[in-house]
Motif scaffolding. Structure first.
Motif, short mmCIF file in Angstrom:
data_model
loop_
_atom_site.label_atom_id
_atom_site.label_comp_id
_atom_site.label_asym_id
_atom_site.label_seq_id
_atom_site.Cartn_x
_atom_site.Cartn_y
_atom_site.Cartn_z
N ARG A 208 0.79 -0.99 -0.06
CA ARG A 208 0.07 0.20 -0.07
C ARG A 208 0.96 1.16 0.03
NH1 ARG A 208 -5.09 2.36 -0.71
NH2 ARG A 208 -5.04 4.36 0.65
N MET A 209 1.86 1.35 0.77
CA MET A 209 2.92 2.39 1.00
C MET A 209 3.54 2.48 -0.39
SD MET A 209 2.39 4.28 3.42
CE MET A 209 0.65 3.92 3.95
N VAL B 43 1.12 4.53 -2.64
CA VAL B 43 1.21 5.75 -2.01
C VAL B 43 2.14 6.72 -2.57
CG1 VAL B 43 0.89 7.27 -0.08
CG2 VAL B 43 -0.51 5.28 -0.30
N LEU C 74 2.55 9.80 -5.31
CA LEU C 74 3.11 11.10 -4.40
C LEU C 74 4.56 11.72 -5.11
CD1 LEU C 74 1.88 10.93 -0.63
CD2 LEU C 74 0.56 12.30 -2.63
N GLU D 148 3.15 6.99 7.84
CA GLU D 148 2.32 6.36 6.83
C GLU D 148 0.89 6.68 6.91
OE1 GLU D 148 4.76 1.94 7.26
OE2 GLU D 148 2.78 2.14 8.29
N ILE E 252 0.92 10.21 4.92
CA ILE E 252 0.73 10.32 3.30
C ILE E 252 -0.04 9.64 2.77
CG2 ILE E 252 3.37 10.77 3.40
CD1 ILE E 252 3.74 7.76 2.19
N ASP E 253 -0.60 8.57 3.40
CA ASP E 253 -1.85 7.83 2.88
C ASP E 253 -2.82 8.59 2.86
OD1 ASP E 253 -4.18 6.30 2.45
OD2 ASP E 253 -2.98 4.63 3.36
N TYR F 158 -3.15 12.11 2.59
CA TYR F 158 -2.69 13.17 1.67
C TYR F 158 -2.99 12.52 0.26
CZ TYR F 158 -0.33 16.93 -0.39
OH TYR F 158 0.09 18.22 -1.26
#
Lengths: 581, 424
Positions: free
Chosen positions: A572-573, A576, A580, B408, B411-412, B414
């Motif tokens: 998931r990260m 993300v 970003l 975590e 930023i998730d 955002y």
């Protein structure tokens, strides 16, 4: 009982005193101890830890207060000595490293602004991504990691080619860049022989033999085993040949490969033919009968080196390099004992052994075998113990002796086994003392064989030079004292083993025939590639810290990139972070 | 998507520019309730993200008791406990009212606070003054000694410093003091002795000029001379005033606050404005006074991590060789490793604060929450360690890490807010 000692005007930082207190607390006979400066606040702390005495009132802020709770009064003297020793030896020993450690590309490039190469040894699934970033930073890349897809390899190599950079690998175990051994490589004398090879141990054996025969190496470029496949089309090999052709101090080019796809072979040979320097080429497993124009073809890695050294010293190339008789020890074998088991840590050394044994037995070229076997016929076996199937979750046999000892044992259990043939590869990256690690296993097998009334012979070659970090003389002595029959090259070791079974391989003389006429080719290379062969490299080492040793020890510069998977592998990260950007 | 900025990197750069442009001045020392409207009722400020009485660790509850006694809301500790348990006192995070507080961060209306103005943004930030060490409110002590000291700070220290500061032409330029002190071995969290000395040196002539009695002047100067950590609270208000200006840019991934309430660690990032992203706090590891050990350590608390947010504290470990051994039993090399590691999660370096022991590189600038997550490097915070029982006070000092989960989550959120990814 409480003892209070006040050392006047001996200011020490509170941290030092806490560390000192911790140390004193561990002394035998000390119930409790506290060392602090005599400030009012600290006196309160003495109170609350039950170590307060009226004596402390005498202490001023710049006095050191030592309060000891001990039942043994004679301890006090000892404690005071300990305090003095501690305070006099506060400098902390630092083993200052010769390189910086970073965790990002940004910092890596700041720490080593002149970096021109990245060495990538991350887990395979991440290697392509890091190689991509290295290329974006204008670096040549050596990808040591395996398990990179062929699509990624092609994409990276095309990108590199367009940028005037080289991608060595993936699965490239060995290179020597302007005299600096990279990854698994030997320390060989500098010289005028340039090597390009699609094989790690092939490069190691040729460079070691060149060194042994009195020659020297300018650079050795590993391309990775798949470079000459039709899917990649020898992108790196062709660029490396151009680079060596263009490199002033390289006077002989040596090319090492397994037999490639036909179109690729033609393209590589055509380029080699148009080089104005002599070339020695070996397509392992082929049996060349002639030399063509400027290209001299060899059958074995040792012959490759021998021809290269002759050319490099201006000698005439001999029609045959297999004239000298190889000493074959006399053997005492049972009727059952008829076979050789080749158990190799170096894939290409194993491949060479399989080829020679096949020829000796009159077998057709062996082709593919299961389970890392390079040959399996009539009880003759050659295994590449560095094959993926043996290294899942285990270190490579050049680093770890276990797999090999297991296979030694298994081989000895086979009644047909007469000879166990193996290699010990020295150089950077390899085990520090493989001989000592293998000898007990070898001796045990010999004893057990004797108990059964037979002899099992061990024949080996040590692939290394006098300059390697391991002491080669010592390695050889240890193996010989265990009764291992040693030869100077893999070629000689295999022929010795075959000779012990009365099997000979005849090598025909080779003639020089005219090469094909070729159109003249463009050999200009980028400035970056030119520099790679001219200067000691500055390397961003992404992954295995061990690889920094070879580089710093040979005057290359390095920054250690302590690589971790992005976001610890949290999917998931990763997503993300990718949105970003 | 990112307002007037084309990319996150551009937005982050704008936040960094604000941090570098920060021009903090110490203007005054005033009663908290005169500048924080909310403190005019039965209200206490606390450190960290929003919390409740029942989630406060014992020392923080002890501080509340001390503050209640100091304010005269209760006549003894038992009464104070009951009142707090019954919910008669409202709690507000310091951060929500332009303030920061050390350790428990418990601030009541009558306590004097430092007033720092960031002339770049024109905003002000507040922080209580350092009480020294030993039995102090911020570590949960509430004995008479503690409330007596608080009363003296309210009646003498605060008013005298206020008068002295008014004697200065324009307040005190804090950047100058920080720039000097960082070259003298301070990192502004564990070590503030140089900053405190510089402050004393600068303020002493003005103190002498005030109309305070000789006795008061002498007591104030003695207190400042004895209080090695006095500058910490100035540094905290400074960090707050600058980060509050910087976070007026509501885009990007730069961390604009880090704080702890003993229960949860909270962070803010520029792109998410006032929202807190929290995770359970860690417990600091360090060195302990005799008789105390790791198992007695209280969980992490305090707004002082604003110093690390600003790029000093644990991030500037290399500037403070004198306290490096708190990062382990190591020496200079360990300090260097710590600062170099923190640099990996920061975007740039602050030219205002050049560190001699770091080859004159600037202090860390702008923690990028993305980098924290990408690299898994948790920000390191230098901190005092309180006993987990109220009233014992400080038992050691050491370091603690900010939990990764905060970053975590930030930023998730955002990425979700920007519509770049579906919520999980």
């Amino acid at each position: 009982m409480l003892h209070t000692i006040i050392k006047q005007n001996s200011y020490q930082d509170s941290v030092n005193l806490m560390l000192l207190t911790n140390k004193l607390s561990t002394m035998e006979g000390v119930n409790k101890v506290q060392v602090m400066m005599g400030t009012p606040a600290n006196k309160d702390i003495f109170k609350s830890s039950g170590l307060y005495s009226e004596d402390l009132e005498r202490a001023a802020a710049n006095d050191m207060c030592i309060v000891v709770d001990t039942d043994a009064d004679e301890k006090i003297e000892e404690i005071l000595e300990e305090i003095d020793t501690y305070l006099n030896n506060q400098s902390i020993n630092n083993s200052k490293e010769e390189f910086q450690t970073v965790k990002t590309w940004d910092k890596a490039m700041k720490a080593l602004p002149n970096a021109n190469m990245a060495l990538i040894s991350t887990p395979g699934q991440y290697a392509a991504e890091e190689a991509d970033k290295a290329l974006d930073n204008g670096l040549h890349v050596l990808i040591f990691s395996d398990n990179v897809t062929v699509e990624d390899e092609r994409r990276l190599k095309e990108k590199a080619h367009d940028k005037g950079l080289l991608v060595m690998g993936p699965d490239c175990g060995t290179s020597i860049v302007s005299g600096v051994p990279v990854a698994f490589a030997n320390v060989v004398k500098p010289g005028n022989i340039g090597i390009v090879g699609a094989s790690g141990t092939g490069i190691q054996e040729v460079s070691v033999q060149v060194d042994r025969l009195g020659g020297g190496v300018s650079s050795a470029i590993g391309t990775g085993g798949r470079d000459l496949s039709d899917k990649i089309g020898a992108i790196t090999m062709l660029d490396a040949i151009r680079a060596l052709a263009n490199h002033k101090d390289t006077e002989v080019i040596t090319m090492i490969s397994k037999p490639p796809a036909k179109e690729v072979r033609d393209e590589v040979v055509e380029l080699l033919q148009s080089v104005s320097k002599p070339v020695v080429a070996i397509f392992l497993g082929e049996e060349p009968h002639n030399h063509e124009g400027n290209i001299y073809y060899a059958n074995t890695l040792e012959e490759t080196a021998a021809i290269a050294v002759d050319l490099a010293s201006g000698n005439t190339v001999k029609p045959n390099y297999y004239g000298a008789a190889i000493e074959v020890p006399s053997v005492n074998l049972n009727a059952d004992q008829k076979t050789i088991k080749g158990l190799y840590s170096g894939g290409t050394l194993g491949y060479e052994a399989a080829t020679l044994i096949s020829r000796g037995l009159g077998l057709a070229q062996s082709g593919h075998h299961d389970e890392g076997y390079l040959l399996s016929a009539d009880g003759f076996e050659v295994a590449d113990l560095g094959d993926d199937i043996y290294t899942q979750g285990k270190p490579h046999p050049m680093i770890d002796p276990d797999t090999r000892i297991q296979f030694f044992k298994k081989a000895a259990e086979d009644d047909s086994t007469a000879i166990i043939l193996f290699d010990v590869v020295l150089g950077y990256g390899s085990h520090e003392d493989m001989a000592s690690a293998l000898v007990p296993g070898i001796q045990k097998i010999q004893q057990e064989a004797k108990a059964k009334g037979k002899e099992i012979y061990f024949v080996a070659t040590v692939c290394g030079t006098n300059q390697d970090p391991q002491d080669i003389a010592d390695q050889k002595a240890k193996l010989e004292s265990a009764g291992v029959i040693l030869r100077d090259s893999n070629n000689q070791a295999v022929r010795t083993a075959l000779g012990m079974l009365d099997i000979q391989i005849e090598e025909k003389d080779k003639e020089v025939v005219a090469g094909k006429e070729t159109a003249s080719k463009d050999f200009t290379v980028s400035e970056a590639i030119e520099k790679l062969l001219k200067e000691k490299p500055s390397v961003v080492n992404v992954g295995l810290k061990k690889f920094t040793e070879a580089i710093t020890a040979n005057n290359g510069r390095v920054v250690q990139f302590d690589w971790r998977p992005v976001a610890g592998g949290n999917e998931r990260m990763r997503k993300v972070l990718s949105v970003l950007r | 998507m990112y307002g007037q900025y084309n990319t996150i990197d551009e937005a982050n750069r704008a936040v960094l520019d604000k941090i570098v442009a920060g021009a903090p001045f110490l203007l005054d020392v005033v009663p908290a309730k005169s500048v924080i409207e909310e403190l005019n009722g039965k209200v206490l400020l606390h450190a960290g993200p929003p919390t409740k009485w029942e989630n406060m660790p014992s020392p923080m509850q002890g501080s509340c008791v001390g503050a209640a006694l100091f304010e005269g809301w209760a006549s003894n500790a038992d009464e104070a406990f009951k009142m707090l348990e019954n919910g008669e006192v409202e709690f507000i995070p310091c951060h929500h009212v332009n303030a920061v507080g050390p350790m428990g961060g418990i601030t009541s209306g009558s306590m004097p606070v430092l007033v720092v103005e960031n002339r770049d943004g024109g905003n002000r930030a507040y922080c209580t003054m350092n009480e020294g060490i030993g039995k102090v409110l911020r570590f949960g002590a509430y004995s008479e000694e503690v409330t007596n000291r608080l009363a003296w700070m309210r009646d003498v220290l605060g008013p005298v410093l206020s008068k002295a500061l008014k004697e200065t032409e324009d307040g005190m330029n804090i950047n100058v003091m920080i720039a000097k002190a960082i070259t003298m071995g301070d990192e502004f969290h564990q070590r503030n002795i140089a900053g405190s000395l510089i402050f004393l040196k600068e303020i002493a002539p003005y103190i002498l000029k005030t109309d305070a009695s000789e006795e008061e002047k002498q007591a104030v100067i003695k207190f400042l001379a004895d209080t090695d950590q006095f500058f910490l609270n100035i540094a905290m208000a400074t960090g707050k005033s600058i980060m509050d200006t910087a976070r007026t840019i509501q885009h990007g991934t730069v961390v604009t606050a880090m704080c702890r309430n003993g229960y949860e660690f909270g962070i803010r990032i520029a792109g998410m404005g006032d929202q807190w992203f929290t995770a359970p706090v860690n417990t600091p590891q360090g060195l302990f006074f005799t008789g105390y050990s790791q198992d007695m350590a209280c969980s992490d608390m305090g707004d002082s991590a604003i110093t690390e947010t600003f790029g000093v504290g644990g991030f500037a470990m290399i500037a403070a060789p004198g306290v490096t051994r708190f990062v382990g039993a190591g020496g200079f090399e360990d300090a260097l490793k710590t600062s170099n590691e923190m640099l990996e999660i920061c975007i740039d370096q602050n030219p205002n604060f050049s560190i001699p022991t770091w080859d004159f590189q600037g202090s860390c600038l702008g923690i990028d929450a993305r980098k924290v997550v990408e690299l898994g490097i948790e920000p390191v915070i230098n901190t005092g360690i309180a006993h987990k029982e109220a009233g014992v006070g400080q038992i050691g000092a050491g370091t603690v890490r900010a939990p990764l989960a905060c970053f975590e989550k930030a930023i998730d959120a955002y990425a979700v807010k920007l519509g770049l990814i579906d919520p999980q």
